[in-house]
Write a protein that holds these residues in place. Structure first.
Motif, short mmCIF file in Angstrom:
data_model
loop_
_atom_site.label_atom_id
_atom_site.label_comp_id
_atom_site.label_asym_id
_atom_site.label_seq_id
_atom_site.Cartn_x
_atom_site.Cartn_y
_atom_site.Cartn_z
N LYS A 48 0.82 -1.21 0.00
CA LYS A 48 0.00 0.00 0.00
C LYS A 48 0.86 1.27 0.00
N LYS A 49 2.05 1.20 0.57
CA LYS A 49 2.95 2.36 0.58
C LYS A 49 3.35 2.75 -0.84
N TYR A 50 3.36 1.79 -1.76
CA TYR A 50 3.83 2.04 -3.12
C TYR A 50 2.69 2.13 -4.14
N LYS A 51 1.59 1.45 -3.88
CA LYS A 51 0.48 1.43 -4.83
C LYS A 51 -0.81 1.23 -4.07
N ASP A 52 -1.53 2.32 -3.84
CA ASP A 52 -2.72 2.29 -2.99
C ASP A 52 -4.00 2.32 -3.82
N ASP A 53 -4.28 1.20 -4.48
CA ASP A 53 -5.58 1.05 -5.15
C ASP A 53 -6.12 -0.33 -4.85
N ASN A 54 -7.43 -0.44 -4.85
CA ASN A 54 -8.09 -1.67 -4.42
C ASN A 54 -7.65 -2.89 -5.21
N TYR A 55 -7.53 -2.74 -6.53
CA TYR A 55 -7.17 -3.88 -7.38
C TYR A 55 -5.79 -4.43 -6.99
N THR A 56 -4.82 -3.55 -6.83
CA THR A 56 -3.47 -3.98 -6.46
C THR A 56 -3.44 -4.61 -5.08
N LEU A 57 -4.14 -3.99 -4.13
CA LEU A 57 -4.14 -4.51 -2.76
C LEU A 57 -4.85 -5.85 -2.67
N GLU A 58 -5.94 -6.02 -3.41
CA GLU A 58 -6.63 -7.31 -3.44
C GLU A 58 -5.74 -8.39 -4.04
N ASN A 59 -5.02 -8.04 -5.10
CA ASN A 59 -4.10 -9.00 -5.71
C ASN A 59 -2.94 -9.35 -4.78
N ALA A 60 -2.42 -8.35 -4.09
CA ALA A 60 -1.33 -8.60 -3.14
C ALA A 60 -1.80 -9.55 -2.04
N SER A 62 -4.31 -11.71 -2.18
CA SER A 62 -4.56 -13.02 -2.77
C SER A 62 -3.25 -13.77 -3.01
N LEU A 63 -2.26 -13.09 -3.54
CA LEU A 63 -0.97 -13.71 -3.81
C LEU A 63 -0.30 -14.16 -2.52
N LYS A 64 -0.36 -13.32 -1.49
CA LYS A 64 0.24 -13.66 -0.20
C LYS A 64 -0.45 -14.89 0.40
N LYS A 65 -1.78 -14.91 0.37
CA LYS A 65 -2.51 -16.06 0.92
C LYS A 65 -2.20 -17.34 0.14
N CYS A 66 -2.12 -17.22 -1.17
CA CYS A 66 -1.79 -18.38 -2.00
C CYS A 66 -0.39 -18.91 -1.65
N THR A 67 0.55 -17.99 -1.51
CA THR A 67 1.92 -18.38 -1.16
C THR A 67 1.95 -19.05 0.20
N ASP A 68 1.23 -18.47 1.16
CA ASP A 68 1.20 -19.06 2.50
C ASP A 68 0.63 -20.47 2.48
N ASN A 69 -0.33 -20.71 1.62
CA ASN A 69 -0.95 -22.03 1.53
C ASN A 69 -0.12 -23.04 0.74
N LYS A 70 0.71 -22.56 -0.17
CA LYS A 70 1.42 -23.47 -1.07
C LYS A 70 2.89 -23.70 -0.69
N LEU A 71 3.59 -22.65 -0.27
CA LEU A 71 5.01 -22.81 0.04
C LEU A 71 5.18 -23.34 1.46
N THR A 72 5.99 -24.35 1.59
CA THR A 72 6.28 -24.88 2.92
C THR A 72 7.30 -23.99 3.61
N GLU A 73 7.41 -24.13 4.91
CA GLU A 73 8.41 -23.37 5.67
C GLU A 73 9.82 -23.72 5.18
N GLN A 74 10.02 -24.95 4.77
CA GLN A 74 11.33 -25.37 4.26
C GLN A 74 11.71 -24.59 3.01
N TYR A 75 10.78 -24.39 2.09
CA TYR A 75 11.07 -23.63 0.88
C TYR A 75 11.31 -22.16 1.21
#
Length: 92
Positions: A48-60, A62-75
């Motif tokens: 949000k500090k760099y790009k404060d619009d709803n579309y970007t923040l929603e994508n960020a 979503s991407l973070k949640k996807c990463t948290d669900n897919k990448l293991t702590e080992q990776y």
């Protein structure tokens, strides 16, 4: 996504390294730390500090949640370890 996702993140970080000292740009380093960290809100607030619009923040988010669900702590730890080795390398 697993290892391929981690390698994509690493590739992006490597493309954005600074000129002479091979150090990773502090903003990119912080972004990766937050992206691989446990907090979705912290990552979205960083974006949000760099790009404060709803579309970007929603994508960020979503991407973070996807990463948290897919990448293991080992990776995630492997990415952290590799970034530390890049910064410690005196032959850059």
């Amino acid at each position: 996504m697993k290892l391929a996702g981690a390698l994509v993140l690493l590739g992006a970080a490597l493309l954005l390294t600074s000129g002479g000292d091979c150090g990773i740009c502090p903003a990119i380093k912080e972004d990766l730390e937050l992206f691989l960290g446990p907090s979705v809100d912290a990552y979205v607030n960083f974006v949000k500090k760099y790009k404060d619009d709803n579309y970007t923040l929603e994508n960020a988010e979503s991407l973070k949640k996807c990463t948290d669900n897919k990448l293991t702590e080992q990776y995630k730890e492997s990415v952290h370890s590799l970034l530390a080795k890049i910064e410690a390398n005196s032959n850059c």
